[in-house]
Design a protein around this motif. Structure first.
Motif: not given
Length: 284
Positions: A135, A153-154, A189, A176, A183, A133, A187, A144-146, A156
């Protein structure tokens, strides 16, 4: 009320520390828990901890784990907390070395062994993850991935994660975590560095603690799964945290990460009684 104090144990998993109380008899049922937790978790003026946990009765598992962040908010679960709670349950006779426990995020299983505690997570459905995703910010990665692995959770992927200045990581994490447009529930990070196919290094800014913690079990699990899906690591991987090593393993299919296990230490460091001055500021 509580003239003799509230029995507690202080525990930590890779430096992620908790106050743990046996509430099977309803000792704290009449307490305003959010304010209570904020006060007893405050460092300097009380016991201090990243989180507070209650062990309660369950009709569907050996016991129920209730987890509260240091800011008084109740969390769905906590990976390092789950390991500590499992050892606590065994210590007080609420469970045997193999156990199941209820959380807001579902039913978990755990096993005590000579290396610490091994916790089995529910399956993680791949379609529920949001990968790659974009950002736009001044942070260390523009992607990032979520995913929700117990809690949101994200992840990075960065370089030289342990070289990032503490205040810089805190500022990035806070930014974040508080991006509620993206979010809505906040979330955690996680900043993650790939070392090799069996090793990741990780630092986490935790929602609810509102600071970097020494380790985050569910964040490490999310990072390991996402790194595996992206082809960065194998499906058995060591996570190097500031508080010590964690081991994550899982099986990856086209639809889910299943047989997800988190293994690491669980330390019982103190026990005693919380006395009224530990939470008295809530009365002022």
């Amino acid at each position: 009320m509580f003239d003799l104090g509230i029995p507690f144990k202080k525990m930590n998993g890779c430096g992620n520390d908790f106050i743990v109380v046996d509430n099977r008899d309803g000792l704290l049922n009449e307490v305003a828990l959010s304010a209570f937790v904020q006060n007893v978790c405050r460092r300097g003026t009380s016991i201090g901890a990243d989180g507070f946990m209650l062990l309660e009765n369950s009709s569907i598992a050996d016991f129920k784990m209730r987890y509260f962040n240091a800011d008084g908010s109740e969390g769905e679960m906590c990976g390092n907390g789950a390991r500590c709670m499992s050892r606590f349950a065994y210590h007080i006779g609420a469970a045997k070395t193999k156990m199941s426990f209820e959380t807001m995020a579902g039913i978990y299983q755990a096993e005590l062994n000579q290396n610490g505690v091994k916790v089995k997570f529910p399956d993680v459905q791949l379609q529920a993850l949001e990968l790659n995703q974009p950002y736009e910010w001044d942070g260390p990665s523009g992607v990032y991935h979520y995913g929700v692995v117990g809690v949101p959770h994200t992840v990075w992927f960065v370089e030289n994660v342990f070289a990032i200045a503490d205040d810089q990581l805190r500022d990035w994490g806070r930014m974040v975590r508080n991006d509620l447009q993206r979010f809505p529930n906040g979330t955690n990070v996680n900043f993650v560095e790939r070392i090799d196919r069996q090793t990741l290094s990780i630092r986490t800014y935790e929602r609810g603690v509102e600071a970097e913690t020494y380790a985050c079990g569910s964040g490490s699990t999310a990072a390991a799964i996402i790194a595996g899906i992206l082809g960065h690591v194998d499906t058995s991987v060591n996570l190097l945290t500031r508080g010590g090593p964690l081991k994550i393993s899982y099986h990856l299919s086209d639809y889910a990460a299943d047989s997800v296990y988190l293994e690491g230490n669980s330390k019982l460091v103190a026990e005693g009684h919380l006395l009224p001055d530990a939470w008295s500021t809530m009365m002022k």
